[in-house]
Design an enzyme around this catalytic site. Structure first.
Site, PDB file in Angstrom:
ATOM      1  N   HIS A 195       0.822  -1.215   0.000  1.00  0.00           N
ATOM      2  CA  HIS A 195       0.000   0.000   0.000  1.00  0.00           C
ATOM      3  C   HIS A 195       0.849   1.255   0.000  1.00  0.00           C
ATOM      4  O   HIS A 195       2.045   1.209   0.295  1.00  0.00           O
ATOM      5  CB  HIS A 195      -0.979   0.016   1.182  1.00  0.00           C
ATOM      6  CG  HIS A 195      -0.353   0.077   2.540  1.00  0.00           C
ATOM      7  ND1 HIS A 195      -0.104  -1.050   3.307  1.00  0.00           N
ATOM      8  CD2 HIS A 195       0.058   1.127   3.304  1.00  0.00           C
ATOM      9  CE1 HIS A 195       0.408  -0.684   4.465  1.00  0.00           C
ATOM     10  NE2 HIS A 195       0.536   0.642   4.490  1.00  0.00           N
ATOM     11  N   GLU A 226      -8.432   4.585   9.638  1.00  0.00           N
ATOM     12  CA  GLU A 226      -7.933   4.356   8.281  1.00  0.00           C
ATOM     13  C   GLU A 226      -8.958   3.698   7.388  1.00  0.00           C
ATOM     14  O   GLU A 226      -9.873   3.016   7.854  1.00  0.00           O
ATOM     15  CB  GLU A 226      -6.686   3.481   8.333  1.00  0.00           C
ATOM     16  CG  GLU A 226      -6.963   2.114   8.919  1.00  0.00           C
ATOM     17  CD  GLU A 226      -5.790   1.151   8.714  1.00  0.00           C
ATOM     18  OE1 GLU A 226      -4.821   1.262   9.448  1.00  0.00           O
ATOM     19  OE2 GLU A 226      -5.890   0.297   7.825  1.00  0.00           O
ATOM     20  N   GLN A 256      -3.971   3.461   1.307  1.00  0.00           N
ATOM     21  CA  GLN A 256      -4.366   3.496   2.722  1.00  0.00           C
ATOM     22  C   GLN A 256      -4.507   4.956   3.129  1.00  0.00           C
ATOM     23  O   GLN A 256      -3.516   5.686   3.160  1.00  0.00           O
ATOM     24  CB  GLN A 256      -3.288   2.818   3.567  1.00  0.00           C
ATOM     25  CG  GLN A 256      -3.597   2.755   5.044  1.00  0.00           C
ATOM     26  CD  GLN A 256      -2.419   2.169   5.816  1.00  0.00           C
ATOM     27  OE1 GLN A 256      -1.324   2.711   5.777  1.00  0.00           O
ATOM     28  NE2 GLN A 256      -2.642   1.055   6.481  1.00  0.00           N
ATOM     29  N   HIS A 279       3.835   7.253   3.738  1.00  0.00           N
ATOM     30  CA  HIS A 279       4.769   6.122   3.691  1.00  0.00           C
ATOM     31  C   HIS A 279       4.423   5.196   2.539  1.00  0.00           C
ATOM     32  O   HIS A 279       3.341   5.266   1.967  1.00  0.00           O
ATOM     33  CB  HIS A 279       4.768   5.344   5.017  1.00  0.00           C
ATOM     34  CG  HIS A 279       3.488   4.631   5.339  1.00  0.00           C
ATOM     35  ND1 HIS A 279       2.460   5.214   6.046  1.00  0.00           N
ATOM     36  CD2 HIS A 279       3.060   3.379   5.050  1.00  0.00           C
ATOM     37  CE1 HIS A 279       1.466   4.349   6.184  1.00  0.00           C
ATOM     38  NE2 HIS A 279       1.803   3.228   5.571  1.00  0.00           N
ATOM     39  N   GLU A 296       7.435   0.697   5.172  1.00  0.00           N
ATOM     40  CA  GLU A 296       6.801  -0.327   6.012  1.00  0.00           C
ATOM     41  C   GLU A 296       6.926  -1.678   5.317  1.00  0.00           C
ATOM     42  O   GLU A 296       6.928  -1.748   4.080  1.00  0.00           O
ATOM     43  CB  GLU A 296       5.319   0.044   6.177  1.00  0.00           C
ATOM     44  CG  GLU A 296       4.491  -0.913   7.013  1.00  0.00           C
ATOM     45  CD  GLU A 296       3.020  -0.450   7.109  1.00  0.00           C
ATOM     46  OE1 GLU A 296       2.700   0.714   6.770  1.00  0.00           O
ATOM     47  OE2 GLU A 296       2.192  -1.287   7.503  1.00  0.00           O
TER      48      GLU A 296
HETATM   49  C1  MC0 Z   1       8.976  11.637  10.253  1.00  0.00           C
HETATM   50  N1  MC0 Z   1       9.954  11.905   9.361  1.00  0.00           N
HETATM   51  C2  MC0 Z   1       9.597  11.455   8.169  1.00  0.00           C
HETATM   52  C3  MC0 Z   1       8.317  10.881   8.352  1.00  0.00           C
HETATM   53  N2  MC0 Z   1       7.960  11.004   9.647  1.00  0.00           N
HETATM   54  N3  MC0 Z   1      10.212  11.465   6.986  1.00  0.00           N
HETATM   55  C4  MC0 Z   1       9.570  10.920   5.955  1.00  0.00           C
HETATM   56  N4  MC0 Z   1       8.316  10.371   6.035  1.00  0.00           N
HETATM   57  C5  MC0 Z   1       7.676  10.332   7.219  1.00  0.00           C
HETATM   58  N5  MC0 Z   1       6.462   9.808   7.292  1.00  0.00           N
HETATM   59  C6  MC0 Z   1      11.211  12.626   9.634  1.00  0.00           C
HETATM   60  C7  MC0 Z   1      10.925  13.990  10.227  1.00  0.00           C
HETATM   61  O1  MC0 Z   1      10.681  14.936   9.217  1.00  0.00           O
HETATM   62  C8  MC0 Z   1      12.186  14.261  10.994  1.00  0.00           C
HETATM   63  O2  MC0 Z   1      13.177  14.724  10.134  1.00  0.00           O
HETATM   64  C9  MC0 Z   1      12.582  12.887  11.507  1.00  0.00           C
HETATM   65  O3  MC0 Z   1      11.941  11.935  10.628  1.00  0.00           O
HETATM   66  C10 MC0 Z   1      12.105  12.642  12.931  1.00  0.00           C
HETATM   67  O4  MC0 Z   1      10.721  12.874  12.945  1.00  0.00           O
HETATM   68  P1  MC0 Z   1       9.872  13.436  14.178  1.00  0.00           P
HETATM   69  O5  MC0 Z   1       8.725  14.171  13.654  1.00  0.00           O
HETATM   70  O6  MC0 Z   1      10.777  14.095  15.159  1.00  0.00           O
HETATM   71  O7  MC0 Z   1       9.234  12.158  14.800  1.00  0.00           O
HETATM   72  P2  MC0 Z   1       9.816  10.938  15.591  1.00  0.00           P
HETATM   73  O8  MC0 Z   1      11.307  10.819  15.509  1.00  0.00           O
HETATM   74  O9  MC0 Z   1       9.188  10.962  16.932  1.00  0.00           O
HETATM   75  O10 MC0 Z   1       9.144   9.761  14.735  1.00  0.00           O
HETATM   76  C11 MC0 Z   1       9.477   9.493  13.416  1.00  0.00           C
HETATM   77  C12 MC0 Z   1       9.194   8.024  13.190  1.00  0.00           C
HETATM   78  C13 MC0 Z   1       7.724   7.761  13.596  1.00  0.00           C
HETATM   79  C14 MC0 Z   1       9.450   7.671  11.723  1.00  0.00           C
HETATM   80  C15 MC0 Z   1      10.151   7.185  14.086  1.00  0.00           C
HETATM   81  O11 MC0 Z   1       6.873   8.544  12.787  1.00  0.00           O
HETATM   82  C16 MC0 Z   1       7.310   6.337  13.517  1.00  0.00           C
HETATM   83  O12 MC0 Z   1       7.528   5.547  14.426  1.00  0.00           O
HETATM   84  N6  MC0 Z   1       6.642   5.917  12.396  1.00  0.00           N
HETATM   85  C17 MC0 Z   1       6.219   4.525  12.245  1.00  0.00           C
HETATM   86  C18 MC0 Z   1       4.788   4.334  12.635  1.00  0.00           C
HETATM   87  C19 MC0 Z   1       3.819   5.140  11.794  1.00  0.00           C
HETATM   88  O13 MC0 Z   1       4.188   5.973  11.005  1.00  0.00           O
HETATM   89  N7  MC0 Z   1       2.502   4.858  12.012  1.00  0.00           N
HETATM   90  C20 MC0 Z   1       1.429   5.517  11.269  1.00  0.00           C
HETATM   91  C21 MC0 Z   1       0.963   4.657  10.176  1.00  0.00           C
HETATM   92  P3  MC0 Z   1      14.080  16.002  10.479  1.00  0.00           P
HETATM   93  O14 MC0 Z   1      14.960  16.181   9.287  1.00  0.00           O
HETATM   94  O15 MC0 Z   1      13.120  17.128  10.700  1.00  0.00           O
HETATM   95  O16 MC0 Z   1      14.822  15.599  11.721  1.00  0.00           O
HETATM   96  S1  MC0 Z   1       0.112   3.259  10.821  1.00  0.00           S
HETATM   97  C22 MC0 Z   1      -0.010   2.176   9.544  1.00  0.00           C
HETATM   98  O17 MC0 Z   1       0.396   2.478   8.469  1.00  0.00           O
HETATM   99  C23 MC0 Z   1      -0.640   0.838   9.876  1.00  0.00           C
HETATM  100  C24 MC0 Z   1      -1.977   1.020  10.487  1.00  0.00           C
HETATM  101  C25 MC0 Z   1      -0.697  -0.110   8.678  1.00  0.00           C
HETATM  102  O18 MC0 Z   1      -0.113   0.141   7.636  1.00  0.00           O
HETATM  103  O19 MC0 Z   1      -1.362  -1.169   8.786  1.00  0.00           O
END
Ligand code: MC0
Length: 147
Positions: A7, A43, A60, A84, A134
């Site tokens: 997705h 979602e 998604q 993503h 992912e």
């Molecule tokens: C954050 N960053 C990204 C980003 N999110 N870059 C590209 N794409 C994204 N989506 C970048 C920020 O701009 C920042 O860069 C750096 O990563 C740190 O971000 P932050 O805003 O300080 O946030 P953190 O460090 O607390 O978290 C970032 C992180 C988090 C990726 C670890 O978003 C995470 O754990 N994501 C995985 C879970 C997720 O996204 N769940 C939602 C979809 P700079 O340069 O400013 O430092 S759930 C889903 O999809 C499920 C239901 C499914 O598929 O079934």
């Protein structure tokens, strides 16, 4: 082995309005919808096509249910758009270990529960050229037939 685009995750502020945009513009219908409390999202999965590996590809659409969730934080900073990309695999455990061994940060020690009972993990965007990535292993066929 990664065998499909499972997705593309799109962050939006208003899920119902965004679902209606995709329906009216492209004719895509909601295949499944749910709230994932752990991930902090409401979602909708829009099925685009079945794939040759027994899975399927979806759009998604993601609306945050908390401002401090990953999608909530991302929306506040970037606005609506592609959040993503997810690759499908028959074995998320093996593929995440293999990718971890290549030096890419895998965000979870163990896969968590994703859409439609799938098992998911994420790779850090900073190790993937700015793309939050992912990995998804779908639930057993028949476990989720939509909605
Ligand atoms: C954050 N960053 C990204 C980003 N999110 N870059 C590209 N794409 C994204 N989506 C970048 C920020 O701009 C920042 O860069 C750096 O990563 C740190 O971000 P932050 O805003 O300080 O946030 P953190 O460090 O607390 O978290 C970032 C992180 C988090 C990726 C670890 O978003 C995470 O754990 N994501 C995985 C879970 C997720 O996204 N769940 C939602 C979809 P700079 O340069 O400013 O430092 S759930 C889903 O999809 C499920 C239901 C499914 O598929 O079934």
């Amino acid at each position: 082995m990664l065998t499909r685009i499972d997705h593309i995750g799109i962050a939006c502020r208003d899920l119902d309005k965004t679902v209606e945009f995709y329906r009216a513009t492209y004719g895509f219908e909601v295949f499944h919808s749910e709230v994932n409390e752990e991930q902090g999202v409401r979602e909708a999965m829009l099925k685009i096509n079945d794939t040759g590996d027994g899975g399927a590809s979806y759009l998604q659409l993601l609306e945050p249910i908390r401002e401090d969730s990953p999608v909530g934080k991302w929306l506040a900073k970037n606005g609506e758009g592609v959040h993503h990309i997810a690759f499908g695999t028959g074995d998320v455990d093996a593929d995440s270990e293999e990718i971890r061994a290549k030096g890419v940060r895998v965000l979870y020690d163990e896969p968590r529960i994703g859409s439609m009972g799938s098992r998911i993990t994420f790779l850090h965007p900073k190790d993937c050229g700015g793309v939050l990535t992912e990995l998804v292993t779908a639930a057993e066929p028949g476990a989720h037939e939509g909605h």
